[in-house]
Design a protein around this motif. Structure first.
Motif, PDB file in Angstrom:
ATOM      1  N   GLN A 171      -1.196   5.890  -6.983  1.00  0.00           N
ATOM      2  CA  GLN A 171      -0.295   4.477  -7.542  1.00  0.00           C
ATOM      3  C   GLN A 171      -0.210   4.559  -9.251  1.00  0.00           C
ATOM      4  OE1 GLN A 171      -2.240   0.910  -6.009  1.00  0.00           O
ATOM      5  NE2 GLN A 171      -0.403   0.596  -5.370  1.00  0.00           N
ATOM      6  N   GLN A 172      -1.429   5.147  -9.853  1.00  0.00           N
ATOM      7  CA  GLN A 172      -1.520   5.041 -11.264  1.00  0.00           C
ATOM      8  C   GLN A 172      -0.289   6.084 -11.846  1.00  0.00           C
ATOM      9  OE1 GLN A 172      -3.067   2.834 -12.984  1.00  0.00           O
ATOM     10  NE2 GLN A 172      -3.466   2.100 -11.024  1.00  0.00           N
TER      11      GLN A 172
ATOM     12  N   GLU B 107      -9.060  -1.846  -5.204  1.00  0.00           N
ATOM     13  CA  GLU B 107      -8.853  -0.085  -5.448  1.00  0.00           C
ATOM     14  C   GLU B 107      -7.181   0.206  -5.475  1.00  0.00           C
ATOM     15  OE1 GLU B 107     -10.883  -1.059  -2.849  1.00  0.00           O
ATOM     16  OE2 GLU B 107     -12.880  -0.307  -3.194  1.00  0.00           O
ATOM     17  N   VAL B 108      -6.747  -0.268  -4.435  1.00  0.00           N
ATOM     18  CA  VAL B 108      -5.073  -0.128  -4.571  1.00  0.00           C
ATOM     19  C   VAL B 108      -4.471  -1.783  -4.401  1.00  0.00           C
ATOM     20  CG1 VAL B 108      -5.061   2.101  -4.002  1.00  0.00           C
ATOM     21  CG2 VAL B 108      -5.148   0.279  -2.240  1.00  0.00           C
ATOM     22  N   GLY B 109      -3.364  -1.740  -5.010  1.00  0.00           N
ATOM     23  CA  GLY B 109      -2.772  -3.137  -4.959  1.00  0.00           C
ATOM     24  C   GLY B 109      -1.026  -2.988  -4.595  1.00  0.00           C
ATOM     25  N   GLY B 110      -0.531  -4.418  -4.782  1.00  0.00           N
ATOM     26  CA  GLY B 110       0.745  -4.537  -4.207  1.00  0.00           C
ATOM     27  C   GLY B 110       1.689  -4.935  -5.633  1.00  0.00           C
TER      28      GLY B 110
ATOM     29  N   THR C  28       4.327  -8.457  -0.415  1.00  0.00           N
ATOM     30  CA  THR C  28       3.430  -9.345   0.528  1.00  0.00           C
ATOM     31  C   THR C  28       1.907  -8.566   0.875  1.00  0.00           C
ATOM     32  OG1 THR C  28       4.458  -8.740   2.391  1.00  0.00           O
ATOM     33  CG2 THR C  28       5.178 -10.776   1.195  1.00  0.00           C
ATOM     34  N   GLY C  29       0.925  -9.320   1.015  1.00  0.00           N
ATOM     35  CA  GLY C  29      -0.155  -8.578   1.339  1.00  0.00           C
ATOM     36  C   GLY C  29      -1.143  -8.058   0.539  1.00  0.00           C
ATOM     37  N   LYS C  30      -2.284  -7.396   1.027  1.00  0.00           N
ATOM     38  CA  LYS C  30      -3.058  -6.687  -0.155  1.00  0.00           C
ATOM     39  C   LYS C  30      -3.823  -5.430   0.663  1.00  0.00           C
ATOM     40  CE  LYS C  30      -4.946 -11.125  -1.931  1.00  0.00           C
ATOM     41  NZ  LYS C  30      -6.246 -11.924  -2.463  1.00  0.00           N
ATOM     42  N   GLY C  31      -4.257  -4.612  -0.169  1.00  0.00           N
ATOM     43  CA  GLY C  31      -4.855  -3.453   0.316  1.00  0.00           C
ATOM     44  C   GLY C  31      -3.931  -2.174   0.592  1.00  0.00           C
TER      45      GLY C  31
ATOM     46  N   ALA D 222      -0.019  -2.917   1.377  1.00  0.00           N
ATOM     47  CA  ALA D 222       0.882  -3.267   0.366  1.00  0.00           C
ATOM     48  C   ALA D 222       1.010  -2.067  -0.871  1.00  0.00           C
ATOM     49  CB  ALA D 222      -0.028  -4.429  -0.432  1.00  0.00           C
ATOM     50  N   ALA D 223       0.057  -1.140  -0.896  1.00  0.00           N
ATOM     51  CA  ALA D 223       0.143  -0.130  -1.706  1.00  0.00           C
ATOM     52  C   ALA D 223       1.219   1.077  -1.379  1.00  0.00           C
ATOM     53  CB  ALA D 223      -1.361   0.764  -1.803  1.00  0.00           C
ATOM     54  N   LEU D 224       1.214   1.104  -0.058  1.00  0.00           N
ATOM     55  CA  LEU D 224       2.171   1.870   0.645  1.00  0.00           C
ATOM     56  C   LEU D 224       3.620   1.798   0.289  1.00  0.00           C
ATOM     57  CD1 LEU D 224       0.407   3.007   4.023  1.00  0.00           C
ATOM     58  CD2 LEU D 224       0.811   4.445   1.923  1.00  0.00           C
ATOM     59  N   LEU D 225       3.865   0.137   0.748  1.00  0.00           N
ATOM     60  CA  LEU D 225       4.907  -0.277   0.545  1.00  0.00           C
ATOM     61  C   LEU D 225       5.448  -0.451  -0.851  1.00  0.00           C
ATOM     62  CD1 LEU D 225       7.606  -1.601   1.616  1.00  0.00           C
ATOM     63  CD2 LEU D 225       6.326  -4.098   1.739  1.00  0.00           C
TER      64      LEU D 225
END
Length: 337
Positions: free
Chosen positions: A86-87, A111-114, A135-138, A141-144
């Motif tokens: 993500q970073q 740890e990861v976010g949206g 939308t959502g967390k974790g 959301a990180a994958l999207l």
């Protein structure tokens, strides 16, 4: 004599019971720690002091705890990998667009976010900035979030206005998500030759324009991405003036809670923005802004926070005066981000 004998019998009878209760309390406490995901105690094992049912239960619990610890350790490795990916998707260096000064901050609650933001420079005169919230967390959301960033870059490189890019991204997202998830997004395209900002929004927070000490929330209204495949998004062109500051942000800023259980809200956020000083480097100003926000909490009430500030620096020989034409604004020059 009989009293001594009775006391001895009671002691002999109670010792196993006391030992049983002690072992049971230790086991109960360890189960509580496991339920609370207390990582500091998961590596500890409970001594097996007997071969009875309690001893068998203790041995089974030790095996279960070791298995859970291994699973958590593996999950940690995956989360760290996801965080690193993500970073790397976020901008790693400042875009070289003459006349624009840009500062950004993206803090994830977990740890990861949206939350996401991104920048694409086209030559030395155009800069596209996207900001959004999934939308959502974790992990979902990180994958999207990662998929949206790749998608918007692909569509942006194809060319077109902010509304055309937003419409294409929405159509592609809906084909995948089928309306089950959605994404808010704001897209600003700064054009130094035209001295304009082309902005389109998909259900995202209204950006702010700070001009000569006056703060204005720019009205935007539309559905988030991924909800309606036929939605046609509309962009608005704003003329730039020297000294203009644009502030893009996500709802985690507004919905932050302070120590008195009060939501930070728009009023306090706007007070901070009015204090921006055009003579101070924008990166320093952003640090001051974020330091004054309530502390982040990695729980159900916490949310990711992202802010992108853009300042336009004008040249004396190319100063444009504000024009009155509906919702168009004059803007001028830009520096580095």
């Amino acid at each position: 004599m009989s009293g001594t004998y009775c006391a001895f019998v009671i002691v002999i009878f109670c010792m196993p019971l006391w030992q049983f209760r002690r072992d049971l309390n230790v086991l109960t406490g360890s189960i509580g720690s496991l339920l609370q995901a207390d990582r500091s105690r998961m590596h500890e094992t409970i001594p097996v002091t007997s071969r009875d049912e309690l001893g068998q239960l203790t041995g089974a619990f030790n095996e279960l705890q070791a298995s859970v610890y291994r699973e958590y350790d593996e999950l940690d490795k995956r989360m760290r990998l996801a965080y690193n990916i993500q970073q790397k998707l976020l901008p790693q260096k400042e875009p070289a667009v003459e006349g624009l000064e840009v500062a950004s901050m993206c803090r994830q609650c977990r740890e990861v976010g949206g939350d996401f933001y991104d920048c694409l420079a086209f030559g030395s005169s155009r800069l596209a900035i996207a900001i959004g919230d999934v939308t959502g967390k974790g992990m979902p959301a990180a994958l999207l979030m990662s998929a949206v960033m790749v998608l918007w870059r692909t569509e942006m490189l194809k060319g077109g206005s902010s509304e055309e890019v937003m419409t294409r991204v929405n159509r592609s997202l809906y084909e995948t998500l089928q309306g089950e998830l959605f994404v808010t997004m704001g897209l600003a395209v700064f054009d130094m030759k035209e001295r304009t900002v082309d902005y389109a929004s998909a259900g995202h927070m209204a950006p702010y324009l700070l001009r000569e000490g006056e703060l204005q929330a720019l009205p935007v209204s539309s559905l988030p991405l991924g909800m309606d495949p036929d939605r046609q998004y509309r962009g608005t062109a704003y003329a730039l003036q020297p000294g203009d500051a644009w502030v893009l942000y996500t709802d985690g800023i507004i919905e932050a809670w302070d120590e008195q259980d009060r939501m930070f809200g728009f009023e306090r956020w706007e007070q901070l923005l009015r204090g921006l000083d055009g003579t101070v480097p924008l990166e320093r100003q952003l640090r001051i802004l974020t330091d004054r926000l309530p502390e982040m909490h990695a729980d159900s009430s916490g949310d990711d926070r992202t802010v992108v500030c853009v300042r336009f620096h004008g040249r004396e020989e190319a100063v444009c005066k504000e024009t009155v034409s509906g919702d168009r604004y004059n803007v001028d020059n830009v520096k580095t981000w």
